[in-house]
Design a protein around this motif. Structure first.
Motif, PDB file in Angstrom:
ATOM      1  N   ASN A  62      34.883  47.620  51.190  1.00 56.05           N
ATOM      2  CA  ASN A  62      36.088  48.429  51.324  1.00 56.05           C
ATOM      3  C   ASN A  62      37.210  47.761  50.517  1.00 56.05           C
ATOM      4  O   ASN A  62      37.005  46.709  49.886  1.00 56.05           O
ATOM      5  CB  ASN A  62      36.465  48.635  52.790  1.00 56.05           C
ATOM      6  N   GLN A  63      38.384  48.351  50.533  1.00 54.41           N
ATOM      7  CA  GLN A  63      39.486  47.843  49.727  1.00 54.41           C
ATOM      8  C   GLN A  63      39.840  46.403  50.087  1.00 54.41           C
ATOM      9  O   GLN A  63      40.069  45.574  49.204  1.00 54.41           O
ATOM     10  CB  GLN A  63      40.711  48.754  49.885  1.00 54.41           C
ATOM     11  N   SER A  64      39.873  46.087  51.368  1.00 49.74           N
ATOM     12  CA  SER A  64      40.213  44.720  51.788  1.00 49.74           C
ATOM     13  C   SER A  64      39.156  43.724  51.330  1.00 49.74           C
ATOM     14  O   SER A  64      39.482  42.650  50.816  1.00 49.74           O
ATOM     15  CB  SER A  64      40.368  44.645  53.312  1.00 49.74           C
ATOM     16  N   GLY A  65      37.899  44.062  51.528  1.00 50.36           N
ATOM     17  CA  GLY A  65      36.818  43.182  51.099  1.00 50.36           C
ATOM     18  C   GLY A  65      36.822  42.971  49.598  1.00 50.36           C
ATOM     19  O   GLY A  65      36.614  41.852  49.104  1.00 50.36           O
ATOM     20  N   SER A  66      37.089  44.032  48.866  1.00 52.37           N
ATOM     21  CA  SER A  66      37.161  43.949  47.417  1.00 52.37           C
ATOM     22  C   SER A  66      38.307  43.047  46.976  1.00 52.37           C
ATOM     23  O   SER A  66      38.150  42.206  46.084  1.00 52.37           O
ATOM     24  CB  SER A  66      37.338  45.354  46.838  1.00 52.37           C
ATOM     25  N   THR A  67      39.455  43.200  47.605  1.00 57.78           N
ATOM     26  CA  THR A  67      40.619  42.378  47.273  1.00 57.78           C
ATOM     27  C   THR A  67      40.332  40.912  47.543  1.00 57.78           C
ATOM     28  O   THR A  67      40.623  40.045  46.711  1.00 57.78           O
ATOM     29  CB  THR A  67      41.855  42.847  48.071  1.00 57.78           C
ATOM     30  N   ILE A  68      39.757  40.626  48.698  1.00 59.17           N
ATOM     31  CA  ILE A  68      39.427  39.246  49.041  1.00 59.17           C
ATOM     32  C   ILE A  68      38.448  38.667  48.030  1.00 59.17           C
ATOM     33  O   ILE A  68      38.646  37.561  47.510  1.00 59.17           O
ATOM     34  CB  ILE A  68      38.847  39.151  50.469  1.00 59.17           C
TER      35      ILE A  68
END
Length: 87
Positions: free
Chosen positions: A32-38
């Protein structure tokens, strides 16, 4: 800690986050967006703590929770042989 994609693994951004393709096994993993950002922050050389701090500043989540989430993401990606972690 240094994080890098494992051999034969590619990362592709998508509207909802990112997709990891494990070319050795022909399997896809969606973040998801958070996982991708991390993951992007860690691949760019940020420490897990720095990645957690910046993400918690942008989201209504405690830094302690984000630190746990970062560790869980790294552990899951490492267990799936999608990333390599070195000290």
């Amino acid at each position: 800690m240094k994080l890098s994609l494992a051999r034969d693994v590619t990362l592709t951004p998508v509207d909802s986050g990112a997709v990891l393709l494990d070319g050795r096994r022909g399997r896809y993993w969606q973040l998801n967006q958070s996982g991708s950002t991390i993951l992007r922050k860690l691949l760019d050389g940020e420490s897990p703590d720095a990645a957690a701090t910046s993400l918690s500043a942008a989201a209504p989540v405690s830094e302690a929770q984000v630190q746990q989430d970062v560790k869980a993401l790294v552990d899951a990606l490492s267990a799936a042989h999608l990333v390599e972690v070195s000290p």
